[in-house]
Write a protein that holds these residues in place. Sequence first.
Motif, PDB file in Angstrom:
ATOM      1  N   ASP D 102       0.998  -1.600   0.068  1.00 45.31           N
ATOM      2  CA  ASP D 102       0.047  -0.089   0.013  1.00 45.31           C
ATOM      3  C   ASP D 102       0.299   1.135  -0.159  1.00 45.31           C
ATOM      4  OD1 ASP D 102      -2.892   1.203   0.337  1.00 45.31           O
ATOM      5  OD2 ASP D 102      -1.794   1.843   1.857  1.00 45.31           O
ATOM      6  N   LEU D 103       1.739   1.388   0.515  1.00 47.52           N
ATOM      7  CA  LEU D 103       2.819   2.532   0.802  1.00 47.52           C
ATOM      8  C   LEU D 103       3.391   2.735  -0.341  1.00 47.52           C
ATOM      9  CD1 LEU D 103       3.574   2.168   4.750  1.00 47.52           C
ATOM     10  CD2 LEU D 103       2.182   3.641   3.860  1.00 47.52           C
ATOM     11  N   LEU D 104       4.137   1.691  -0.553  1.00 47.13           N
ATOM     12  CA  LEU D 104       4.984   1.556  -1.837  1.00 47.13           C
ATOM     13  C   LEU D 104       4.083   2.255  -3.172  1.00 47.13           C
ATOM     14  CD1 LEU D 104       7.066  -1.722  -1.792  1.00 47.13           C
ATOM     15  CD2 LEU D 104       7.980   0.364  -1.339  1.00 47.13           C
ATOM     16  N   HIS D 105       2.842   1.866  -3.791  1.00 43.21           N
ATOM     17  CA  HIS D 105       1.702   2.175  -3.596  1.00 43.21           C
ATOM     18  C   HIS D 105       1.230   3.626  -4.275  1.00 43.21           C
ATOM     19  CE1 HIS D 105      -1.706   2.478  -6.588  1.00 43.21           C
ATOM     20  NE2 HIS D 105      -1.455   2.062  -7.752  1.00 43.21           N
ATOM     21  N   ARG D 106       1.396   4.012  -2.992  1.00 38.60           N
ATOM     22  CA  ARG D 106       1.082   5.638  -3.026  1.00 38.60           C
ATOM     23  C   ARG D 106       2.010   6.226  -3.115  1.00 38.60           C
ATOM     24  NH1 ARG D 106      -4.023   5.989   0.469  1.00 38.60           N
ATOM     25  NH2 ARG D 106      -4.490   4.745   1.177  1.00 38.60           N
ATOM     26  N   LEU D 214     -16.674  -4.684  16.954  1.00 38.16           N
ATOM     27  CA  LEU D 214     -15.542  -3.636  16.311  1.00 38.16           C
ATOM     28  C   LEU D 214     -14.020  -4.094  16.165  1.00 38.16           C
ATOM     29  CD1 LEU D 214     -17.042  -0.134  16.660  1.00 38.16           C
ATOM     30  CD2 LEU D 214     -16.903  -1.754  14.655  1.00 38.16           C
ATOM     31  N   ILE D 215     -13.586  -3.893  15.664  1.00 35.05           N
ATOM     32  CA  ILE D 215     -12.095  -4.240  15.608  1.00 35.05           C
ATOM     33  C   ILE D 215     -11.278  -3.183  14.935  1.00 35.05           C
ATOM     34  CG2 ILE D 215     -11.609  -6.856  15.111  1.00 35.05           C
ATOM     35  CD1 ILE D 215     -10.836  -6.789  12.319  1.00 35.05           C
ATOM     36  N   GLY D 216      -9.482  -3.338  15.340  1.00 38.07           N
ATOM     37  CA  GLY D 216      -9.498  -1.657  14.973  1.00 38.07           C
ATOM     38  C   GLY D 216      -7.471  -1.907  14.692  1.00 38.07           C
ATOM     39  N   ASP D 247     -10.982 -13.827   8.882  1.00 35.67           N
ATOM     40  CA  ASP D 247     -11.925 -13.017   8.041  1.00 35.67           C
ATOM     41  C   ASP D 247     -11.339 -11.840   8.801  1.00 35.67           C
ATOM     42  OD1 ASP D 247     -13.554 -14.902   6.614  1.00 35.67           O
ATOM     43  OD2 ASP D 247     -14.836 -14.914   8.015  1.00 35.67           O
ATOM     44  N   MET D 248     -10.989 -11.682  10.492  1.00 30.63           N
ATOM     45  CA  MET D 248     -10.849 -10.744  11.610  1.00 30.63           C
ATOM     46  C   MET D 248      -9.557 -10.188  10.484  1.00 30.63           C
ATOM     47  SD  MET D 248     -11.696 -10.779  14.972  1.00 30.63           S
ATOM     48  CE  MET D 248     -13.486 -11.119  15.824  1.00 30.63           C
ATOM     49  N   VAL D 249      -8.303 -11.298  10.233  1.00 26.88           N
ATOM     50  CA  VAL D 249      -7.171 -10.675   9.731  1.00 26.88           C
ATOM     51  C   VAL D 249      -7.381  -9.721   8.466  1.00 26.88           C
ATOM     52  CG1 VAL D 249      -5.872 -11.560   8.811  1.00 26.88           C
ATOM     53  CG2 VAL D 249      -5.835 -12.825  11.066  1.00 26.88           C
ATOM     54  N   ARG D 250      -8.584 -11.146   7.744  1.00 25.78           N
ATOM     55  CA  ARG D 250      -8.367  -9.941   7.114  1.00 25.78           C
ATOM     56  C   ARG D 250      -8.843  -8.562   6.161  1.00 25.78           C
ATOM     57  NH1 ARG D 250     -12.493 -12.903   4.698  1.00 25.78           N
ATOM     58  NH2 ARG D 250     -13.053 -11.407   4.534  1.00 25.78           N
ATOM     59  N   LYS D 253      -6.639  -5.878   7.770  1.00 27.63           N
ATOM     60  CA  LYS D 253      -5.413  -5.608   7.011  1.00 27.63           C
ATOM     61  C   LYS D 253      -5.855  -3.849   6.254  1.00 27.63           C
ATOM     62  CE  LYS D 253      -3.358  -9.872   6.036  1.00 27.63           C
ATOM     63  NZ  LYS D 253      -2.999 -11.217   4.986  1.00 27.63           N
ATOM     64  N   ASP D 254      -7.082  -4.345   6.161  1.00 29.12           N
ATOM     65  CA  ASP D 254      -7.209  -3.233   5.553  1.00 29.12           C
ATOM     66  C   ASP D 254      -7.551  -1.965   6.284  1.00 29.12           C
ATOM     67  OD1 ASP D 254      -8.403  -4.298   3.320  1.00 29.12           O
ATOM     68  OD2 ASP D 254     -10.310  -4.647   3.231  1.00 29.12           O
ATOM     69  N   VAL D 255      -8.114  -2.589   7.226  1.00 31.75           N
ATOM     70  CA  VAL D 255      -8.270  -1.121   8.350  1.00 31.75           C
ATOM     71  C   VAL D 255      -6.721  -0.535   8.709  1.00 31.75           C
ATOM     72  CG1 VAL D 255      -8.778   0.140  11.068  1.00 31.75           C
ATOM     73  CG2 VAL D 255      -9.905  -1.863   9.167  1.00 31.75           C
TER      74      VAL D 255
END
Lengths: 283, 283, 283, 283
Positions: D102-106, D214-216, D247-250, D253-255
């Motif tokens: 994500d960082l590399l692409h940004r 909620l997870i964060g 599922d939580m892990v996946r 990751k987006d968060v």
Amino acid sequence: MRTFRLIIACPDRVGIVAKVSNFLATYNGWIHQASHHSDEQSGWFFMRHEIRADSLPFDLEGFRQAFTPIANEFSMTWQVSDSAVKKRVVLMASRDSHCLADLLHRWHRNELDCEIPCVIANHDDLRSMVEWHGIPFYHVPVDPKDKQPAFAEVSRLIDEHEADCVVLARYMQILPPDLCQKYQGRVINIHHSFLPSFVGAKPYHQAALRGVKLIGATCHYVTEDLDAGPIIEQDVVRVSHRDTVADMVRNGKDVEKMALARGLRYHLEDRVMIHDNKTVVFD
Amino acid sequence: MRTFRLIIACPDRVGIVAKVSNFLATYNGWIHQASHHSDEQSGWFFMRHEIRADSLPFDLEGFRQAFTPIANEFSMTWQVSDSAVKKRVVLMASRDSHCLADLLHRWHRNELDCEIPCVIANHDDLRSMVEWHGIPFYHVPVDPKDKQPAFAEVSRLIDEHEADCVVLARYMQILPPDLCQKYQGRVINIHHSFLPSFVGAKPYHQAALRGVKLIGATCHYVTEDLDAGPIIEQDVVRVSHRDTVADMVRNGKDVEKMALARGLRYHLEDRVMIHDNKTVVFD
Amino acid sequence: MRTFRLIIACPDRVGIVAKVSNFLATYNGWIHQASHHSDEQSGWFFMRHEIRADSLPFDLEGFRQAFTPIANEFSMTWQVSDSAVKKRVVLMASRDSHCLADLLHRWHRNELDCEIPCVIANHDDLRSMVEWHGIPFYHVPVDPKDKQPAFAEVSRLIDEHEADCVVLARYMQILPPDLCQKYQGRVINIHHSFLPSFVGAKPYHQAALRGVKLIGATCHYVTEDLDAGPIIEQDVVRVSHRDTVADMVRNGKDVEKMALARGLRYHLEDRVMIHDNKTVVFD
Amino acid sequence: MRTFRLIIACPDRVGIVAKVSNFLATYNGWIHQASHHSDEQSGWFFMRHEIRADSLPFDLEGFRQAFTPIANEFSMTWQVSDSAVKKRVVLMASRDSHCLADLLHRWHRNELDCEIPCVIANHDDLRSMVEWHGIPFYHVPVDPKDKQPAFAEVSRLIDEHEADCVVLARYMQILPPDLCQKYQGRVINIHHSFLPSFVGAKPYHQAALRGVKLIGATCHYVTEDLDAGPIIEQDVVRVSHRDTVADMVRNGKDVEKMALARGLRYHLEDRVMIHDNKTVVFD
């Protein structure tokens, strides 16, 4: 639409859904809603049906008799309820009015499907607000040196009003273990933090000290372990360095009342099933 | 866990669930997930089952043969698919890389359960990024004066790669009606606004002009009506007076790729059913 | 803490901040909060200061006299207000109580820093709720065949109660153009959709028809163009295929009252500046 | 637009803003953005200006010389930086690619305003992805029995590449205290939970066990106290009983990648000021 709500938990195996839906079809039961959850970790199966009451040939008691053999065959923990029979909810409060006012207003405009036989508070401040709604208000002060008499009276009132459920709408007192046990799975609390962060007193002060960027609220069933019962619903709101503790308290109140109202709604609609200190919520 | 996914839509009536679950129980089918939806307004019933493949005595073809009589009896629109057979997804892009890179990376780390036989783009800019992933890249320029040859080639490539599904990952070209019809319910687009607000071109400029406080993105199936197809998923992000159009574009990109990834995941897992220009999404 | 709030908008150029902060420092003004916004597109500069009132040697009138030369030099649109002088807010309602009850309760527990001289409604249903709060209630029915007399009375009441601001808390009537003009920038409305989606009547029905996955509410200043005035605040909540129009209405109410309460708070704290049909909100 | 960013923290008192803005006006400095924060609890004042570089008669060094007397007079902790000089950010990773990609692409699409002189990882898995971006990749394995040599090499590489800032993009190793001290306020970590909930290892497993809704993820500066450094940014996503740990892990990751990207952006734009283990973030 009047429905019967059939709630089932049992060890998972093949044929549960077929058995239950066959049973319903046998009696021409029209399934309005159905939700299933198979928990891989615990090996349990959870199920909730809403069946149109007018499609069935029996009342609740008849339903129970007819269904019991199936329930026994599958070792089910189960219940069936009638959406037309409103649950009786005793509200408990202290001085802060935001959660109480929110629940009373939702009830007043027929948004919360329940009866509120009375409100119990350890301070007298909110009497007028409650009585305007035509609901009896009981002021039961808690003596910090000897809390037992107060909680005995609270228990008596809950029983006298035949409560199905008790809501601690920012009651600010810790229920004694015997009450927690007596009303297990029937007492709903709103904690003013995003649990398990900031257990205990003054969570907004704790949050301000830690410098978090979101604060939250947690609606959960009360157990003997403080703030550790099964979580029904949580929500958060963003804060920043600009927010003082007072701002957090104010913004937190909105989150508290929303999380509590949603959690209570789930409970009233028989959408919550407790298992292993966690909840299945069929929203 | 390998499952068969059974997706059903039919006019609502008593006995559907019983019939289907009986069918499954007859063959010892172990239901892993089940979702139902009874749409009161249209009078339709929607159903999705995931059944453990190893609990069933037949393959997909056998399943189809055994189930067809039931499907006919209830006038079902239905399909059954095998979770072990990955859908083939052709991605289409233009110059903006954020959605494409996001999907490719999710695929690369095995988060998106599909095959990507090729990427088609109307510009050549993203070739190297695609080819690094080992995926063929086709540059099909679109002549603004005569777009037909390009879309003929696009259609040929989609067919040649036996695509189950096409994703417009910010393709920036409007598909001609014949392609929309040919691949109905199989082309997913991400529109960079919270539809139905800001249909058409330059939605972030429109949003800045209107002074909205939230911007969004919409993942939807493509139909002949521009930006009016069935919505699968939407999301928003807060903006303020401090945000220029460039800031909105940047923040919007994050919402776009998240909404598209979630929408595509639902589609790949056969969780989306289209009815009356709306979707039922069994998430 | 009592503060003076200095709000400034002017064409951007070098030296504005220095001039203003110099002015304040000259009089030993202690800046408690300061916000700036330089809008590149319009070339305008916006500024808000909160200065501790007890640090200044003059009252509001003295402040105005001392500051006027600077304001003229920079062609400023400006105002200064005293946080100790509460704004007078007239609430207007119809039959739906959720927004009204929410605002009344926030006012009641001292969360909304304003006076509420009266409530005006075109139906009599909410009289008792309002009067419990000790606030005068005026029932001004609107004759669909001749609305003019009702709006004349509304205008008279607003003037008589010396309102600084009018809040349409789900008033459900469209204000006539002359009232919109007369109270320009001082009438706040809550629209029950995420504008510009679903302008006009029955937005939740429109939303259900379109199959959106989020619904929202918009708090905005009223202008002669229906639902097109400057937006102060918006919020959304997730919906799904399971939500009927009735569910959307219920969930939407929570979003409406939250967006309205936040928007009104911004207005009361002089945090909102209108420019070109958009707002700068110094939150 | 090239700007100088002036960041100031000092004990609060009258006249700070006037002094600074006077200084800027004296040199015809055009203030593009200005933010202030007066922290009542600590009695400190925080300030951030962006001034158009081409409006000033001096370079950074000249600015520093001219401003130093003022800084001394008010006991300021301060810095001034040039937006045209990109910060040098060393990324550290392990096997998980989501944050790094994500960082590399940004960075690749010019969304992150920095240079990335190298990536350091304790596994070799992500080499090809990094090298495709034209960035040197260093594989520095960490021997669990003797980690010191690895961290000595890490420190050497950071120094050799003249890093202004280090980002632990799911590095999965705990930095030793001496490195934490050496790069204090310059090492940014992403923790995969909503701190202070679930400190330490396997937070998603802890979250699943507790049954949160909620997870964060938490983006924070690294200090010697594990997961206890100043928080820059947090975000959450809703989960339910249907979500397994996988599922939580996946979803987590987006968060994680969103919170990290936002937090890093704030840092790169000199928007974050650390005080008392908390941050002021002028977003």
